[in-house]
Design an enzyme around this catalytic site. Structure first.
Site, mmCIF file in Angstrom:
data_model
loop_
_atom_site.group_PDB
_atom_site.id
_atom_site.type_symbol
_atom_site.label_atom_id
_atom_site.label_comp_id
_atom_site.label_asym_id
_atom_site.label_seq_id
_atom_site.Cartn_x
_atom_site.Cartn_y
_atom_site.Cartn_z
ATOM 1 N N GLU A 73 43.233 71.550 -108.191
ATOM 2 C CA GLU A 73 43.008 70.110 -108.254
ATOM 3 C C GLU A 73 41.688 69.609 -107.678
ATOM 4 O O GLU A 73 41.665 68.918 -106.660
ATOM 5 C CB GLU A 73 44.162 69.366 -107.579
ATOM 6 C CG GLU A 73 45.461 69.519 -108.297
ATOM 7 C CD GLU A 73 46.565 68.620 -107.767
ATOM 8 O OE1 GLU A 73 46.521 68.203 -106.596
ATOM 9 O OE2 GLU A 73 47.477 68.335 -108.548
ATOM 10 N N GLU B 134 51.232 73.112 -112.406
ATOM 11 C CA GLU B 134 51.896 72.165 -111.519
ATOM 12 C C GLU B 134 52.419 71.016 -112.369
ATOM 13 O O GLU B 134 51.708 70.496 -113.216
ATOM 14 C CB GLU B 134 50.903 71.648 -110.468
ATOM 15 C CG GLU B 134 51.511 70.808 -109.384
ATOM 16 C CD GLU B 134 50.512 70.470 -108.296
ATOM 17 O OE1 GLU B 134 49.847 71.389 -107.762
ATOM 18 O OE2 GLU B 134 50.375 69.274 -107.980
#
Length: 180
Positions: free
Chosen positions: A89, A177
């Site tokens: 991320e 995710e």
């Protein structure tokens, strides 16, 4: 890991190794030992293990990441169920040029250790801007996919359309995710 694998029918575990705030940067031996323990458990269960450099600012820690993944690559290069997620991320302020340069540096360390394991590369904006990766993908090394993180409560048709457009350009996407 064993209980979750059996109870949920899981075939993959993501070993999210914290890097900042008391993680790998401060305690590399402790965190690396935890990764080895989790990979060992995944291997014993016959499931995939994603070794995740869980760092929102990984491009600022490229040297450390490259050294860590060179070690992991040397150890697990002949372990086909081990996957490397080299940048979790990237935040919105990390642009694709920075993320891509980081990815090429870390991939050089992984491939230099003789490993051809699948490598997952994040994209800016919490692994949502896969369109940026599709516009200028990493071509220096193969067996690369780009992560997409999807949460149904806050993401919808627009992010799915971005993913579809990126895949039409030929990149592989791996959702590492997700949630509701």
């Amino acid at each position: 890991i064993a209980h979750t694998s059996e109870a949920w029918g899981a075939t993959v575990v993501r070993i999210a190794m914290g890097v900042e705030m008391g993680g790998y940067l401060e305690h590399p031996e402790v965190e690396t030992a935890r990764v080895h323990e989790a990979v060992k458990a995944a291997r014993e269960l016959g499931i995939y293990a994603i070794i995740d450099w869980h760092d929102h600012h990984a491009h600022k820690h490229a040297k450390e990441a490259a050294a860590f993944f060179a070690e992991m690559a040397a150890l697990y290069k002949d372990t086909p169920n081990v996957i490397f997620e080299i940048y979790n991320e990237p935040l919105p302020e990390a642009n694709w040029k920075q993320v891509r340069a980081y990815a090429v540096e870390v991939l050089a360390a992984i491939r230099g250790a003789g490993a051809n394991n699948l490598v997952l590369v994040g994209s800016p904006h919490w692994s949502q801007d896969v369109n940026l990766a599709a516009a200028k993908p990493v071509t220096e090394y193969g067996n690369v996919a780009y992560t997409l993180h999807f949460y149904a409560a806050s993401h919808g048709a627009e992010l799915r359309a971005t993913a579809k457009a990126a895949m039409k350009k030929g990149i592989a996407i791996f959702v590492s995710e997700w949630g509701t």
